[in-house]
Design an enzyme around this catalytic site. Structure first.
Site, mmCIF file in Angstrom:
data_model
loop_
_atom_site.group_PDB
_atom_site.id
_atom_site.type_symbol
_atom_site.label_atom_id
_atom_site.label_comp_id
_atom_site.label_asym_id
_atom_site.label_seq_id
_atom_site.Cartn_x
_atom_site.Cartn_y
_atom_site.Cartn_z
ATOM 1 N N ASP A 21 -11.451 -5.931 -7.534
ATOM 2 C CA ASP A 21 -10.137 -6.376 -7.091
ATOM 3 C C ASP A 21 -9.922 -7.807 -7.586
ATOM 4 O O ASP A 21 -10.574 -8.736 -7.118
ATOM 5 C CB ASP A 21 -10.092 -6.305 -5.566
ATOM 6 C CG ASP A 21 -8.784 -6.768 -4.961
ATOM 7 O OD1 ASP A 21 -7.893 -7.211 -5.711
ATOM 8 O OD2 ASP A 21 -8.667 -6.703 -3.722
ATOM 9 N N HIS A 33 -8.299 -4.459 -11.131
ATOM 10 C CA HIS A 33 -6.876 -4.230 -10.895
ATOM 11 C C HIS A 33 -6.195 -5.546 -10.539
ATOM 12 O O HIS A 33 -6.765 -6.415 -9.890
ATOM 13 C CB HIS A 33 -6.614 -3.138 -9.864
ATOM 14 C CG HIS A 33 -7.095 -3.383 -8.479
ATOM 15 N ND1 HIS A 33 -6.468 -4.238 -7.598
ATOM 16 C CD2 HIS A 33 -8.140 -2.852 -7.788
ATOM 17 C CE1 HIS A 33 -7.096 -4.223 -6.430
ATOM 18 N NE2 HIS A 33 -8.122 -3.402 -6.528
ATOM 19 N N CYS A 89 -2.995 -8.763 2.422
ATOM 20 C CA CYS A 89 -3.491 -7.394 2.443
ATOM 21 C C CYS A 89 -2.362 -6.412 2.188
ATOM 22 O O CYS A 89 -1.264 -6.542 2.750
ATOM 23 C CB CYS A 89 -4.150 -7.099 3.785
ATOM 24 S SG CYS A 89 -4.590 -5.366 4.024
ATOM 25 N N ARG A 131 -1.768 -2.640 -10.119
ATOM 26 C CA ARG A 131 -1.458 -2.249 -8.740
ATOM 27 C C ARG A 131 -0.035 -2.700 -8.418
ATOM 28 O O ARG A 131 0.344 -3.835 -8.706
ATOM 29 C CB ARG A 131 -2.445 -2.911 -7.778
ATOM 30 C CG ARG A 131 -2.027 -2.834 -6.313
ATOM 31 C CD ARG A 131 -3.078 -3.419 -5.403
ATOM 32 N NE ARG A 131 -2.481 -4.032 -4.226
ATOM 33 C CZ ARG A 131 -3.167 -4.559 -3.212
ATOM 34 N NH1 ARG A 131 -4.486 -4.544 -3.239
ATOM 35 N NH2 ARG A 131 -2.535 -5.126 -2.198
#
Length: 297
Positions: free
Chosen positions: A89, A116, A126, A161
């Protein structure tokens, strides 16, 4: 022993082959290197390094407080110990397009197979919280182009993403995904899909690999491997599962220790010393240097 013997370019090849195989890759989150060892032993297809987990491990919320150095460092520690490809991430890329370029090269150097990048504003939050804000499509396109231009190994997977479904609606998220693919993204990660219909709409709209995030306590319905396969998904991540399992057990154990003053009733719930040494491959170190491993269990 010490390091995986599979070179980084081979792990990247394995990831790309897996994404093109037509089957669903199952990729749990590795909260630390030892967890990655266990993920490999139990037969999963890859290991995932979650930005939320790295932040939580530092006792920080997932709001963009971690740095590239911290994320790349943890990624390198995990990639070092496993023969599996590692997906990481990279949040928003830690800044503007030039920062994104540096991020990709740092992650390549760390032995990561892919990352990503997301279209939230920087700093992010988040993906399963309300109140997210996404950048303009053109700005995210620049991020993706910077990442694609900067990578030196064409095997390194760049996944785009999009968090737009919860902000602008599903149709907008699909339109964004198409633009990101046109910019060079190898895979798309539609975040916070609510159920099968959302995934089905994405699958019908794009022809690159799709990633599903099956995180607990979020906005997405938890779907089975069979359901995800039937929807044509290519990868599923379980980003925070191992951390939540571990911290739940740790908290329960600490309460027992505090209240009872001894851990006797907890021992049968613990990983044994023998099992830990098996995961650490102590015997291989003994074969290398008998002075290191000179005891019996």
């Amino acid at each position: 022993m010490l390091h995986s013997t599979v070179p980084s370019h081979e792990k990247r090849r394995l990831l790309r082959e897996g994404l093109a195989s037509g089957r669903l890759l199952r990729v749990p989150g590795a909260m630390n290197p030892l967890t990655a060892v266990l993920i490999q032993e139990l037969g999963f297809d890859g290991a995932y390094v979650s930005g939320a987990v790295i932040a939580a491990d530092l006792a920080l919320p997932d709001i963009g407080l971690t740095t590239l150095t911290e994320v790349a460092g943890r990624g390198a520690q995990i990639a070092r110990v496993t023969d599996l490809p590692v997906l990481i991430d990279a949040d928003t890329g830690f800044g503007e397009p030039m920062n994104v370029a540096r991020t990709v090269q740092a992650l390549e150097d760390a032995g990561i197979a892919g990352c990503h990048l997301e279209d939230q504003v920087n700093p992010k939050r988040c993906g399963h919280l309300d109140g997210k804000t996404v950048i303009e499509t053109d700005e995210m396109v620049r991020r993706i182009r910077a990442a694609v231009t900067a990578r030196r190994d064409e095997g390194f997977v760049i996944c785009a993403r999009t968090d737009a479904a919860g902000v602008e609606g599903l149709d907008s998220a699909i339109d964004r995904a198409k633009a990101y693919i046109e910019a060079g993204a190898d895979m798309v990660f539609p975040e916070a899909m609510r159920g099968p219909a959302d995934f089905e709409a994405f699958r019908e709209a794009v022809d690159v690999p799709l990633l599903a995030n099956m995180t607990e306590f979020g906005k997405s319905e938890l779907l089975t491997v069979e359901q995800l396969e039937s929807l044509g998904l290519n990868m599923v991540i379980y980003p925070v599962t191992t951390l939540r399992l571990a911290m739940g057990a740790v908290e329960e154990g600490l309460r027992v220790l505090r209240d009872e003053g001894v851990q006797t009733d907890l021992v049968d719930r613990m990983q044994t010393r023998e099992r830990l040494y098996e995961l650490l491959d102590y015997r291989a170190y003994n074969a290398f240097d008998g002075d290191v491993y000179d005891f019996t269990l």
